[in-house]
Design a protein around this motif. Sequence first.
Motif, PDB file in Angstrom:
ATOM      1  N   VAL A   5     -14.540   1.596 -95.930  1.00  0.00           N
ATOM      2  CA  VAL A   5     -13.451   2.562 -95.978  1.00  0.00           C
ATOM      3  C   VAL A   5     -13.619   3.472 -94.773  1.00  0.00           C
ATOM      4  CG1 VAL A   5     -12.324   4.378 -97.309  1.00  0.00           C
ATOM      5  CG2 VAL A   5     -13.433   2.472 -98.491  1.00  0.00           C
ATOM      6  N   VAL A   6     -12.599   3.554 -93.937  1.00  0.00           N
ATOM      7  CA  VAL A   6     -12.724   4.310 -92.688  1.00  0.00           C
ATOM      8  C   VAL A   6     -11.580   5.310 -92.537  1.00  0.00           C
ATOM      9  CG1 VAL A   6     -13.961   2.476 -91.480  1.00  0.00           C
ATOM     10  CG2 VAL A   6     -11.452   2.560 -91.358  1.00  0.00           C
ATOM     11  N   ARG A   7     -11.833   6.305 -91.721  1.00  0.00           N
ATOM     12  CA  ARG A   7     -10.840   7.308 -91.389  1.00  0.00           C
ATOM     13  C   ARG A   7     -10.897   7.562 -89.885  1.00  0.00           C
ATOM     14  NH1 ARG A   7     -12.815  12.273 -90.370  1.00  0.00           N
ATOM     15  NH2 ARG A   7     -10.904  13.306 -91.029  1.00  0.00           N
ATOM     16  N   ALA A   8      -9.770   7.951 -89.320  1.00  0.00           N
ATOM     17  CA  ALA A   8      -9.746   8.415 -87.942  1.00  0.00           C
ATOM     18  C   ALA A   8     -10.202   9.868 -87.929  1.00  0.00           C
ATOM     19  CB  ALA A   8      -8.339   8.295 -87.374  1.00  0.00           C
ATOM     20  N   PRO A   9     -10.625  10.377 -86.771  1.00  0.00           N
ATOM     21  CA  PRO A   9     -11.043  11.784 -86.726  1.00  0.00           C
ATOM     22  C   PRO A   9      -9.980  12.751 -87.239  1.00  0.00           C
ATOM     23  CG  PRO A   9     -11.738  10.650 -84.736  1.00  0.00           C
ATOM     24  CD  PRO A   9     -10.876   9.685 -85.490  1.00  0.00           C
ATOM     25  N   ALA A  10      -8.701  12.404 -87.082  1.00  0.00           N
ATOM     26  CA  ALA A  10      -7.621  13.304 -87.495  1.00  0.00           C
ATOM     27  C   ALA A  10      -7.033  12.963 -88.863  1.00  0.00           C
ATOM     28  CB  ALA A  10      -6.513  13.300 -86.450  1.00  0.00           C
ATOM     29  N   SER A  11      -7.581  11.969 -89.548  1.00  0.00           N
ATOM     30  CA  SER A  11      -7.059  11.615 -90.870  1.00  0.00           C
ATOM     31  C   SER A  11      -7.240  12.778 -91.837  1.00  0.00           C
ATOM     32  CB  SER A  11      -7.772  10.376 -91.418  1.00  0.00           C
ATOM     33  OG  SER A  11      -7.498   9.236 -90.638  1.00  0.00           O
ATOM     34  N   GLN A  12      -6.309  12.896 -92.784  1.00  0.00           N
ATOM     35  CA  GLN A  12      -6.304  14.002 -93.736  1.00  0.00           C
ATOM     36  C   GLN A  12      -6.667  13.520 -95.146  1.00  0.00           C
ATOM     37  OE1 GLN A  12      -5.748  17.284 -92.663  1.00  0.00           O
ATOM     38  NE2 GLN A  12      -5.968  16.176 -90.707  1.00  0.00           N
ATOM     39  N   PRO A  13      -7.217  14.413 -95.980  1.00  0.00           N
ATOM     40  CA  PRO A  13      -7.603  14.023 -97.341  1.00  0.00           C
ATOM     41  C   PRO A  13      -6.476  13.386 -98.142  1.00  0.00           C
ATOM     42  CG  PRO A  13      -8.513  16.169 -96.808  1.00  0.00           C
ATOM     43  CD  PRO A  13      -7.582  15.813 -95.688  1.00  0.00           C
ATOM     44  N   GLY A  14      -5.242  13.812 -97.899  1.00  0.00           N
ATOM     45  CA  GLY A  14      -4.114  13.281 -98.651  1.00  0.00           C
ATOM     46  C   GLY A  14      -3.550  11.988 -98.113  1.00  0.00           C
ATOM     47  N   ASP A  15      -4.109  11.487 -97.023  1.00  0.00           N
ATOM     48  CA  ASP A  15      -3.647  10.217 -96.459  1.00  0.00           C
ATOM     49  C   ASP A  15      -4.136   9.040 -97.298  1.00  0.00           C
ATOM     50  OD1 ASP A  15      -2.483  11.517 -94.315  1.00  0.00           O
ATOM     51  OD2 ASP A  15      -4.193  11.192 -92.973  1.00  0.00           O
ATOM     52  N   LEU A  16      -3.305   8.013 -97.426  1.00  0.00           N
ATOM     53  CA  LEU A  16      -3.775   6.767 -98.044  1.00  0.00           C
ATOM     54  C   LEU A  16      -4.899   6.196 -97.186  1.00  0.00           C
ATOM     55  CD1 LEU A  16      -0.368   5.180 -99.099  1.00  0.00           C
ATOM     56  CD2 LEU A  16      -2.110   6.164-100.610  1.00  0.00           C
ATOM     57  N   ALA A  17      -5.986   5.794 -97.843  1.00  0.00           N
ATOM     58  CA  ALA A  17      -7.193   5.366 -97.143  1.00  0.00           C
ATOM     59  C   ALA A  17      -7.023   3.992 -96.504  1.00  0.00           C
ATOM     60  CB  ALA A  17      -8.376   5.357 -98.102  1.00  0.00           C
ATOM     61  N   LEU A  18      -7.875   3.711 -95.527  1.00  0.00           N
ATOM     62  CA  LEU A  18      -7.881   2.446 -94.809  1.00  0.00           C
ATOM     63  C   LEU A  18      -9.210   1.729 -95.018  1.00  0.00           C
ATOM     64  CD1 LEU A  18      -6.444   3.660 -91.366  1.00  0.00           C
ATOM     65  CD2 LEU A  18      -5.167   2.669 -93.289  1.00  0.00           C
ATOM     66  N   VAL A  19      -9.159   0.403 -95.068  1.00  0.00           N
ATOM     67  CA  VAL A  19     -10.358  -0.436 -95.090  1.00  0.00           C
ATOM     68  C   VAL A  19     -10.368  -1.286 -93.837  1.00  0.00           C
ATOM     69  CG1 VAL A  19     -11.394  -2.490 -96.156  1.00  0.00           C
ATOM     70  CG2 VAL A  19     -10.848  -0.509 -97.560  1.00  0.00           C
ATOM     71  N   LEU A  20     -11.513  -1.298 -93.161  1.00  0.00           N
ATOM     72  CA  LEU A  20     -11.705  -2.065 -91.931  1.00  0.00           C
ATOM     73  C   LEU A  20     -12.548  -3.303 -92.208  1.00  0.00           C
ATOM     74  CD1 LEU A  20     -11.661  -2.252 -88.729  1.00  0.00           C
ATOM     75  CD2 LEU A  20     -13.812  -0.951 -88.825  1.00  0.00           C
ATOM     76  N   SER A  21     -12.111  -4.453 -91.705  1.00  0.00           N
ATOM     77  CA  SER A  21     -12.899  -5.689 -91.766  1.00  0.00           C
ATOM     78  C   SER A  21     -12.523  -6.532 -90.541  1.00  0.00           C
ATOM     79  CB  SER A  21     -12.641  -6.427 -93.078  1.00  0.00           C
ATOM     80  OG  SER A  21     -13.549  -7.500 -93.242  1.00  0.00           O
ATOM     81  N   ASN A  22     -12.752  -7.827 -90.608  1.00  0.00           N
ATOM     82  CA  ASN A  22     -12.401  -8.738 -89.515  1.00  0.00           C
ATOM     83  C   ASN A  22     -11.052  -9.401 -89.742  1.00  0.00           C
ATOM     84  OD1 ASN A  22     -15.761  -9.991 -89.066  1.00  0.00           O
ATOM     85  ND2 ASN A  22     -14.690  -8.515 -87.783  1.00  0.00           N
ATOM     86  N   GLY A  23     -10.392  -9.769 -88.651  1.00  0.00           N
ATOM     87  CA  GLY A  23      -9.186 -10.569 -88.752  1.00  0.00           C
ATOM     88  C   GLY A  23      -9.464 -11.909 -89.401  1.00  0.00           C
TER      89      GLY A  23
END
Length: 285
Positions: free
Chosen positions: A59-77
């Motif tokens: 589970v990752v966030r960008a430096p500017a991501s906010q607590p209320g943003d839907l979260a992102l998951v990073l993996s491989n293509g």
Amino acid sequence: MKKPLVGALLSLLLLGAAATPAVAAPTAPSAPTATAPGATAVAVTYAGTVALSNCSGSVVRAPASQPGDLALVLSNGHCLESGFPAAGEVIADRPSTRSFSLLNAAGSKVGTLRASRIAYATMTDTDISIYRLTRTYAQIQSQYGITALTLGDVRPAQGSAIKVVSGYWKRTYSCSVDGFAYRLKEGDWTWKDSVRYTSACNTIGGTSGSPVIDTTTGKVVAVNNTGNEDGGRCTVNNPCEVDQNGNVTVRQGINYAQQTYIVVPCIAPGNTIDLNRPGCTLPKP
């Protein structure tokens, strides 16, 4: 590729060990990388990593991501549920209901997260998939006590101490950035400016998609994706390095990752992927 686990054995049985007339010696094992003077190494745990059905992720966030943003998951293509994207193919904003097992610091499963979209995925120039979840960072923090890993926004430095953290295997590999491959070619796919590990990070099938974490900053600097297993030359599971002059080098037993600082400029307010943002160089559909 550090292939999805289910396909790894089949691939080996079908391909066998490929031969090549010129194979570079594996990079020599190096001593543990010392933390830079004045810097304090951060504790790297499994918190925020996830296990997919066939790969690892986080589970990752960008430096500017906010607590209320839907979260992102990073993996491989190459970990997509639909299979490997073709060379030149880019997937963006596609529905998905994929589930992820969320781990705590000790590597125990604390819950299941679910995707709503494949926000972005490709195996062209890089090898990444980014899933958009149905829960926000704040909801994940409140329910599970887990904070997302932050994506670094600068290119990692040669010699940096790193850890590759596999949620699938609940295993961590420690090594350093040995250098960078101008082009990394594997089968039909070519990736740019790939991170090459020192030999201590001897990752295996199922570690695909693991976050590569800088132990000084605690930030994600790359995503683990491949390694040369048999000494083959530019074949599947046997990537080769190609320099600016077209010279090919094969490093049997050495493993690689794709840098993730290039993702940060593409993450717009609201945690959406906007390939037209200034500074975004990810391939477009």
